[in-house]
Design a protein around this motif. Structure first.
Motif, PDB file in Angstrom:
ATOM      1  N   ALA A 105       0.868  -1.179   0.000  1.00 60.30           N
ATOM      2  CA  ALA A 105       0.000   0.000   0.000  1.00 60.30           C
ATOM      3  C   ALA A 105       0.902   1.225   0.000  1.00 60.30           C
ATOM      4  O   ALA A 105       1.962   1.221   0.628  1.00 60.30           O
ATOM      5  N   GLY A 106       0.494   2.259  -0.699  1.00 54.84           N
ATOM      6  CA  GLY A 106       1.322   3.464  -0.779  1.00 54.84           C
ATOM      7  C   GLY A 106       2.125   3.515  -2.069  1.00 54.84           C
ATOM      8  O   GLY A 106       1.742   2.926  -3.083  1.00 54.84           O
ATOM      9  N   ASN A 107       3.251   4.204  -2.023  1.00 57.60           N
ATOM     10  CA  ASN A 107       4.069   4.429  -3.212  1.00 57.60           C
ATOM     11  C   ASN A 107       4.991   3.238  -3.477  1.00 57.60           C
ATOM     12  O   ASN A 107       6.005   3.055  -2.801  1.00 57.60           O
ATOM     13  N   GLU A 108       4.664   2.458  -4.479  1.00 61.74           N
ATOM     14  CA  GLU A 108       5.426   1.251  -4.790  1.00 61.74           C
ATOM     15  C   GLU A 108       6.852   1.556  -5.256  1.00 61.74           C
ATOM     16  O   GLU A 108       7.761   0.742  -5.076  1.00 61.74           O
ATOM     17  N   GLN A 109       7.067   2.717  -5.836  1.00 62.58           N
ATOM     18  CA  GLN A 109       8.380   3.047  -6.388  1.00 62.58           C
ATOM     19  C   GLN A 109       9.447   3.168  -5.302  1.00 62.58           C
ATOM     20  O   GLN A 109      10.635   2.945  -5.565  1.00 62.58           O
ATOM     21  N   ILE A 110       9.053   3.526  -4.095  1.00 62.88           N
ATOM     22  CA  ILE A 110      10.020   3.665  -3.006  1.00 62.88           C
ATOM     23  C   ILE A 110      10.707   2.334  -2.709  1.00 62.88           C
ATOM     24  O   ILE A 110      11.837   2.305  -2.219  1.00 62.88           O
ATOM     25  N   LEU A 111      10.047   1.234  -3.020  1.00 61.58           N
ATOM     26  CA  LEU A 111      10.595  -0.088  -2.722  1.00 61.58           C
ATOM     27  C   LEU A 111      11.914  -0.344  -3.429  1.00 61.58           C
ATOM     28  O   LEU A 111      12.676  -1.230  -3.025  1.00 61.58           O
TER      29      LEU A 111
END
Length: 313
Positions: A105-111
């Motif tokens: 959940a949230g911004n997947e790109q941060i992963l």
């Protein structure tokens, strides 16, 4: 369809994560050639010579279970990300084949950004609280992503202090922690990730799995304060086996012998031998511990440790 296909196979009797990771080519081929998940499963099983070892009933059960998981993900606004998805964290992919699908959940790109895991006791003293806040404030100033477990203590202080670029790992379905209308579902700088689908509840085994996710996800890990408890040893047990850097906060001299700092003292004095003792795990020994340990003595060490460049100290 790729998440549906992967989840379906994962829920067929006799198939696990290793099968999926080892047959990436067959999965991609099936996704391109097939118009239904049943057809795709059949093609994958034919290509891997497993079609005669699987019943139609088991295939249907796998599809039904996967369909329910995806329905729940939609219901709770959670995104399932398979290891074939571009947003799947490459740090995890490089060191582990445990989770064919992560739930986000949230911004997947941060992963897939450089990140530092922050770990420590659930009951920090005043010094541990101050260090947690200082590290978090520094990470905000430098736009460094921090990773924490969903729990009280050190992790909670980081969460409360952090303004942006935070990844939180939970040891249950995300829906057990956040309702779909929570701000994290729409955040550009916060991500919540779990190795478990919606409606899965917390237990000790799942906590250990979540610790492994945090260890895998983090480029570096920093131990703020601990008494060699289970709160942190599960992260360290997994992190110790990767060629990364573990930072250990040195307690102030007047408090270094306090019980709350016994874990930090052990790592500072005995280094890798201390880490082995700390982890208390059969698979953590002198041959398996490959991480490097750096002692962080003051805020002056933060720029060297927390940033992405090579460490000069």
């Amino acid at each position: 369809m790729i998440e549906f296909l992967i989840l379906s196979i994962l829920n067929i009797k006799g198939f696990g994560p290793k099968f999926l990771f080892r047959n990436e080519k067959a999965l991609r081929n099936a996704e391109k050639k097939c118009s239904s998940v049943r057809e795709a499963i059949t093609l994958v099983l034919e290509e891997t010579k497993r079609i005669n070892k699987t019943t139609l009933e088991d295939i249907e059960k796998g599809i039904t279970t996967a369909s329910q998981i995806l329905d729940n993900c939609k219901k709770y606004s959670i995104h399932p990300i398979s290891f074939l998805n571009d947003h799947y964290p490459q740090n995890v992919l490089q060191v582990s084949e445990l989770w064919p699908v992560l739930y986000v959940a949230g911004n997947e790109q941060i992963l897939n950004e450089y990140s530092v895991g922050v770990i420590g006791t659930k009951n920090p003293d005043k010094h541990g609280q101050i260090i947690s806040q200082k590290i978090t404030e520094f990470s905000d100033e430098e736009e460094i992503t921090l990773n924490v477990m969903h729990q009280k203590g050190i992790s909670a202080i980081v969460k409360e202090t952090k303004d942006n670029f935070l990844i939180e790992v939970v040891a249950s379905g995300i829906d057990q922690v956040y309702l779909p209308d929570n701000d994290i579902f729409h955040s550009d700088s916060i991500t919540v990730v779990s190795p478990f689908p919606p409606e899965v509840t917390y237990d000790d085994y799942k906590y250990i799995e979540a610790c492994k996710v945090l260890a895998s996800l983090s480029n570096r890990v920093v131990l703020i304060q601990d008494t060699t408890s289970d709160d942190t040893r599960f992260v360290l047990s997994y992190f110790a086996r990767s060629e990364k850097v573990l930072g250990v906060i040195k307690p102030i001299d007047s408090a270094i012998n306090y019980p709350i700092n016994s874990g930090n003292k052990l790592l500072i004095s005995d280094e890798k031998e201390g880490l082995i003792s700390y982890c208390r795990a059969k698979d953590v020994h002198k041959d398996s511990v490959v991480c490097d340990i750096k002692i962080i003595t003051s805020k002056n060490d933060y720029p060297q440790f927390f940033k992405e460049e090579e460490l000069p100290f």
